[in-house]
Design a protein around this motif. Structure first.
Motif, PDB file in Angstrom:
ATOM      1  N   HIS A  43       0.904  -1.216   0.148  1.00  0.00           N
ATOM      2  CA  HIS A  43      -0.137  -0.027   0.054  1.00  0.00           C
ATOM      3  C   HIS A  43       0.794   1.275   0.151  1.00  0.00           C
ATOM      4  O   HIS A  43       0.504   2.104  -0.793  1.00  0.00           O
ATOM      5  CB  HIS A  43      -0.946  -0.062   1.378  1.00  0.00           C
ATOM      6  N   ASP A  61      -4.611  -7.708  -3.448  1.00  0.00           N
ATOM      7  CA  ASP A  61      -5.837  -8.100  -2.828  1.00  0.00           C
ATOM      8  C   ASP A  61      -5.391  -9.020  -1.674  1.00  0.00           C
ATOM      9  O   ASP A  61      -4.710  -9.870  -1.811  1.00  0.00           O
ATOM     10  CB  ASP A  61      -6.543  -8.948  -3.388  1.00  0.00           C
ATOM     11  N   ARG A 118     -12.214 -10.183  10.522  1.00  0.00           N
ATOM     12  CA  ARG A 118     -11.309  -9.317  10.921  1.00  0.00           C
ATOM     13  C   ARG A 118      -9.865  -9.717  10.867  1.00  0.00           C
ATOM     14  O   ARG A 118      -9.535 -10.713  10.826  1.00  0.00           O
ATOM     15  CB  ARG A 118     -11.725  -8.846  12.434  1.00  0.00           C
ATOM     16  N   ASP A 143      -6.139   0.404  10.064  1.00  0.00           N
ATOM     17  CA  ASP A 143      -6.981   1.669   9.965  1.00  0.00           C
ATOM     18  C   ASP A 143      -6.184   3.077   9.733  1.00  0.00           C
ATOM     19  O   ASP A 143      -6.537   4.060   9.194  1.00  0.00           O
ATOM     20  CB  ASP A 143      -8.032   1.904  11.048  1.00  0.00           C
ATOM     21  N   GLY A 146      -4.931   2.912   6.611  1.00  0.00           N
ATOM     22  CA  GLY A 146      -5.859   3.071   5.486  1.00  0.00           C
ATOM     23  C   GLY A 146      -6.029   2.058   4.364  1.00  0.00           C
ATOM     24  O   GLY A 146      -5.965   2.592   3.295  1.00  0.00           O
ATOM     25  N   PHE A 147      -5.576   0.826   4.554  1.00  0.00           N
ATOM     26  CA  PHE A 147      -5.644  -0.273   3.726  1.00  0.00           C
ATOM     27  C   PHE A 147      -6.677  -1.111   3.736  1.00  0.00           C
ATOM     28  O   PHE A 147      -6.710  -2.197   3.259  1.00  0.00           O
ATOM     29  CB  PHE A 147      -4.375  -0.856   3.342  1.00  0.00           C
ATOM     30  N   ARG A 148      -7.694  -0.819   4.683  1.00  0.00           N
ATOM     31  CA  ARG A 148      -8.717  -1.990   5.160  1.00  0.00           C
ATOM     32  C   ARG A 148      -9.587  -2.309   3.734  1.00  0.00           C
ATOM     33  O   ARG A 148     -10.123  -3.551   3.798  1.00  0.00           O
ATOM     34  CB  ARG A 148      -9.719  -1.468   6.295  1.00  0.00           C
ATOM     35  N   ASP A 149      -9.794  -1.341   2.931  1.00  0.00           N
ATOM     36  CA  ASP A 149     -10.611  -1.772   1.728  1.00  0.00           C
ATOM     37  C   ASP A 149     -10.010  -2.607   0.976  1.00  0.00           C
ATOM     38  O   ASP A 149     -10.509  -3.342  -0.092  1.00  0.00           O
ATOM     39  CB  ASP A 149     -10.895  -0.367   0.965  1.00  0.00           C
ATOM     40  N   ARG A 150      -8.734  -2.950   0.906  1.00  0.00           N
ATOM     41  CA  ARG A 150      -7.869  -3.905   0.259  1.00  0.00           C
ATOM     42  C   ARG A 150      -8.047  -5.465   0.751  1.00  0.00           C
ATOM     43  O   ARG A 150      -7.269  -6.166   0.042  1.00  0.00           O
ATOM     44  CB  ARG A 150      -6.507  -3.362   0.118  1.00  0.00           C
ATOM     45  N   ARG A 180     -10.194  -8.422   1.808  1.00  0.00           N
ATOM     46  CA  ARG A 180     -11.341  -9.125   1.358  1.00  0.00           C
ATOM     47  C   ARG A 180     -11.771 -10.067   2.459  1.00  0.00           C
ATOM     48  O   ARG A 180     -11.324 -11.258   2.699  1.00  0.00           O
ATOM     49  CB  ARG A 180     -11.596  -9.870  -0.064  1.00  0.00           C
TER      50      ARG A 180
END
Length: 444
Positions: free
Chosen positions: A26, A33, A40, A98, A101-105, A107
Motif C-alpha cells: 500500500h 488483494d 477481522r 485503519d 488506510g488499507f482496510r478496503d484492500r 477481502r
C-alpha cells in the motif's frame, strides 16, 4: 503485463504478517488483494476467531515485551502493559490497518482454495467464493501455528483411553480443565501457560516433559528479559552466553524445580518464557513428570514407571507447516522444512514470497515488517535477488548450520535468532538494491 504496469499481488492471510505485507505494498502504490477467511484482522491473536483456526486462549499474553513486538512505524500505546493480553494485541492490529488506510484492500470472509502457476509465470488463485483471478505475484502469510501436530507416533493405548485427549490448539479457557486431573505434555510456551491455568482450576496438574528446556522469566533485574542484551550489533555468540549466565544466577538449575536437565546449551533450542511456571512448580501446584510412556484406561503411565489418573491429556506438541492451497508437487514442507532463501524467497519462483515463516527467539511482527519491505522493493523493481544457484547454495549452508546448532526437532527447522536475522534482512535489502542498480545500469 506491459512493462509500465505495476504488478498485481495476492496476499494470503491478514494476520500480523499479512497486514505487514499489505501495508508495504500500500505504501508503494502497488495493487493487491488480501484474502482473509475471518471477519477481522489479527489471525492467531483473535480469541474465538471466526476463521476457526486461531490457537488463542482466554488467558493468553505475549511472551515478548511490547517494545520488542511492535511494528517500527506504529508503536503500541504506552498505556499497554509490558506484556499485553491477546485482546490488546488484536486491537493494535485493527488500529494499525485503519491508521495506514488499507482496510478496503482486505477481502474479509474469503479464503484461498487453490493457487496454481500458469504457463506464463503468473498465478491463478481460486477463492472460497468459487471465483478465480490471475496475479503477477503471491505473498503467502497463512501462518504456521494453525495445523496441530500430534505426538508421532501416538502413545500406546491412546485409542482406548477413557479420558479426553486434546491438542493445545483446542484449549480456549479454564473451564476445560476445571475439576479434572490434567496431564499437560510439553515444555514450550503453550504447555507452561496451560499447566499454570490448570494449576488454579484443576483437581491435579501434571507437567510431562519429553526433553529438558530452559525456562526464562519475563523479567530480569526489573526489566523485560528480551530488552536486556538484545541488539542487532551484538552477535549471538556474545549475547547468549551472557544471557545464559544471568539466567543461572536469577533462576538456578531446572532440576531444582523437578524439571529435567536440558541436554543442550542455552539458545540451542527454542527457549520457554514464563513468569509463573517455576513458582507453581515450587509450590507443588504442578507436579513435574517425565515423558508419557502409555495410556491405559483412565490412567497415564510415565517413562519412570509412575502412573496417575487423568481425565484430560493436553498435547502441546507443536504444529505442522502446511499450505493446503498449493499442490504438493509445486510446494510442500515435508518434515516442516521449507527451503527458502532468507526464509522468504522461493528459488524457483521469484514471484512467490513468504512472510512470517520463521520461529524467532523474539517477536515475529518486526521481522514480518522488514520482510515486507524486501517484498515491496522487489515488486517495484528496486530489489533484485541473486541467482538461483547462489540462493540454493545459501539455503543448504543455512540448513547445515541449523542442524549443527539446534536440537533435532521439527520445531527448529525455521528457527532464527531475532537480532541476527533482522540484521541479515537489512544487509539483504542493501545487497538487493545494489544488484538492481547494477542490472539497470547501461552496458559499457
Amino acid at each position: 503485463m506491459d512493462s509500465g504496469e505495476a504488478p498485481t499481488t495476492c496476499i494470503i492471510g491478514a494476520g500480523s504478517s499479512g497486514i505487514a505485507g499489505a501495508k508495504a505494498l500500500h505504501d508503494r502504490g502497488l495493487p493487491f488483494d488480501c484474502y482473509e477467511l475471518s471477519d477481522r484482522v489479527g489471525g492467531n491473536w483473535v480469541f474465538r476467531n471466526r476463521n476457526g483456526i486461531s490457537s488463542s486462549y482466554r488467558s493468553l499474553h505475549i511472551n515478548t515485551s511490547r517494545e520488542r513486538m511492535e511494528y517500527a512505524d506504529y508503536p503500541m500505546p504506552k498505556s499497554y502493559p509490558d506484556f499485553p493480553r491477546h485482546d490488546h494485541i488484536a486491537r493494535y492490529f485493527d488500529d494499525y490497518v485503519d491508521h495506514f488506510g488499507f482496510r478496503d484492500r482486505i477481502r474479509f470472509g474469503v479464503g484461498v482454495d487453490h493457487v496454481e502457476r500458469r504457463g506464463d509465470g503468473r498465478w491463478e488463485v481460486r477463492t472460497t467464493e468459487g471465483g478465480t483471478e490471475a496475479y503477477d505475484a503471491v505473498v503467502v502469510a497463512n501462518g504456521h501455528h494453525w495445523d496441530p501436530r500430534w505426538p508421532e507416533p501416538p502413545f500406546p493405548g491412546g485409542e482406548g483411553f477413557a479420558g479426553e485427549q486434546m491438542h493445545s490448539h483446542d484449549y480456549k479457557e479454564e473451564t476445560q480443565v476445571a475439576g479434572k486431573d490434567v496431564v499437560v505434555l510439553g515444555m514450550g510456551n503453550s504447555a507452561m501457560d496451560i499447566a499454570v491455568d490448570a494449576s488454579y482450576h484443576a483437581r491435579s496438574t501434571y507437567l510431562a516433559a519429553r526433553r529438558g528446556a530452559y525456562v526464562i522469566p519475563k523479567y530480569l533485574f526489573g526489566r523485560p528479559v528480551d530488552q536486556i542484551g538484545g541488539a542487532e550489533w551484538l552477535p549471538h555468540w556474545i549475547r547468549f552466553p551472557i544471557m545464559g549466565g544471568l539466567l543461572r544466577l536469577n533462576v538456578g538449575r531446572m532440576e531444582s524445580y523437578g524439571l529435567p536437565e536440558p541436554d543442550h546449551k542455552f539458545a540451542h533450542a527454542h527457549p520457554t518464557i514464563s513468569g509463573r511456571i517455576l513458582d507453581r512448580l515450587a509450590h507443588g501446584a504442578i507436579t513435574p513428570k517425565p515423558n508419557i510412556a502409555a495410556l491405559a484406561g483412565d490412567r497415564v503411565r510415565f517413562a519412570d514407571g509412575s502412573e496417575v489418573h487423568a481425565d484430560l491429556v493436553v498435547y502441546c506438541t507443536g504444529y505442522r507447516i502446511t499450505f493446503p492451497f498449493f499442490d504438493e508437487d509445486l510446494l510442500s514442507a515435508g518434515d516442516n522444512e521449507l527451503p527458502l532463501y532468507r526464509f522468504m524467497f522461493h528459488p524457483e519462483h521469484p514471484n512467490l514470497f513468504f512472510i512470517g515463516f520463521v520461529q524467532p527467539l523474539g517477536a515475529i511482527m518486526p521481522i514480518a515488517e522488514r520482510q515486507a519491505t524486501l517484498i515491496g522493493e522487489s515488486l517495484r523493481g528496486r530489489f533484485e535477488l541473486p541467482s538461483r544457484a547462489v540462493m540454493e547454495a545459501d539455503i543448504a549452508k543455512v540448513r547445515r548450520k541449523m542442524r549443527r546448532r539446534y536440537v533435532a526437532s521439527k520445531r527448529h527447522t525455521i528457527q532464527v535468532d531475532y537480532d541476527d536475522y533482522m540484521k541479515a534482512l537489512g544487509r539483504e535489502l542493501e545487497s538487493g538494491r545494489d544488484r538492481a542498480d547494477a542490472a539497470a545500469a547501461p552496458a559499457g
